[in-house]
Design a protein around this motif. Structure first.
Motif, short mmCIF file in Angstrom:
data_model
loop_
_atom_site.label_atom_id
_atom_site.label_comp_id
_atom_site.label_asym_id
_atom_site.label_seq_id
_atom_site.Cartn_x
_atom_site.Cartn_y
_atom_site.Cartn_z
N HIS A 236 3.50 66.15 -8.74
CA HIS A 236 3.10 66.97 -9.88
C HIS A 236 2.50 68.30 -9.40
O HIS A 236 1.50 68.30 -8.66
CB HIS A 236 2.06 66.24 -10.73
N LYS B 69 7.88 75.21 -12.55
CA LYS B 69 9.16 74.50 -12.65
C LYS B 69 10.19 75.08 -11.67
O LYS B 69 10.91 74.35 -10.99
CB LYS B 69 9.70 74.55 -14.07
N SER C 40 10.28 65.15 -9.87
CA SER C 40 9.50 64.92 -11.09
C SER C 40 9.02 63.47 -11.15
O SER C 40 9.78 62.55 -10.84
CB SER C 40 10.33 65.23 -12.33
N ASN D 18 6.74 70.23 -15.70
CA ASN D 18 7.62 69.89 -16.82
C ASN D 18 6.92 70.02 -18.17
O ASN D 18 7.46 69.61 -19.20
CB ASN D 18 8.15 68.46 -16.65
#
Length: 224
Positions: free
Chosen positions: A146, A132, A142, A67
């Motif tokens: 990670h 992503k 999210s 992100n």
């Protein structure tokens, strides 16, 4: 003769059972071991031992997730997390590792104490946009899981020298030697390595789940 062989086999099976039971009892009594080198030799170190302050810890780091957010030592402070190393174009061991990491994600989806960190070993290709899309495709949640990119030298250095992810080959190899390992590394809230597992084997996820639960109990005891 056949009866003698059967008796010997029975004794051997009993010896193996006793050995495994003793090892399990040791883990239950003393908690999970610590791992301080690429040899991954488990060490049970008492808090009152002079060696306790010398236990290997993962140093500060800073990478970027899918992100575009910075993930660093503050992100995992006090958390239990599982780290591994992948790349999105991998067609061999990575898909299985991703599937198995998702097992852990689903198990601890509502547990804020547990995080997952998957580092790309081809960060020059796996930029934020690529990660992503990959996260969306693989169902990475999210904030829980990670997918990390960043400076390649930094990723390889922490992987080989700190997580010991490449075992002895990676540890003693050249810094830019390609890293391709199936290891899942379990790290506790004090940044210490507490478990190493084969991330391509689904049954190993059961062992990780048990060990995470053990670490959670350990944290609770320290709080009390």
């Amino acid at each position: 003769m056949k009866r003698v062989l059967n008796n010997r086999w029975t004794v051997l099976v009993l010896m193996i059972f006793v050995f495994l039971s003793c090892d399990k009892n040791k883990e239950e009594d003393e908690g999970l071991p610590f791992f301080n080198s690429f040899e991954f030799t488990p060490e049970w170190i008492s808090p009152d031992s002079p060696e306790f302050s010398k236990i290997h810890t993962i140093p500060d780091f800073s990478f970027t997730n899918q992100n575009g957010e910075i993930v660093n030592q503050k992100t995992v402070e006090g958390k239990i997390y599982v780290a591994n190393f992948i790349f999105t174009s991998c067609g061999s061991i990575c898909p299985k590792m991703i599937d198995n990491m998702k097992i852990l994600q689903d198990k601890f989806i509502d547990d804020s104490e547990v995080l997952l960190l998957s580092h790309s070993v081809t960060p020059e290709k796996d930029n934020v946009a690529v990660l992503k899309e990959y996260a969306k495709e693989k169902g990475c949640v999210s904030g829980k899981w990670h997918l990390l990119t960043g400076d390649k030298e930094a990723i390889y250095s922490i992987a080989k020298k700190q997580y010991f992810a490449g075992d002895s080959i990676g540890y003693f190899g050249k810094a830019n030697d390609f890293l391709h390992t199936e290891n899942f590394i379990l790290v506790d809230g004090k940044h210490r390595i507490r478990g190493v597992y084969n991330g391509t084997v689904a049954v190993e996820m059961d062992r990780i789940i048990e060990d995470i639960i053990t670490l959670k109990k350990e944290k609770q005891v320290l709080k009390d």
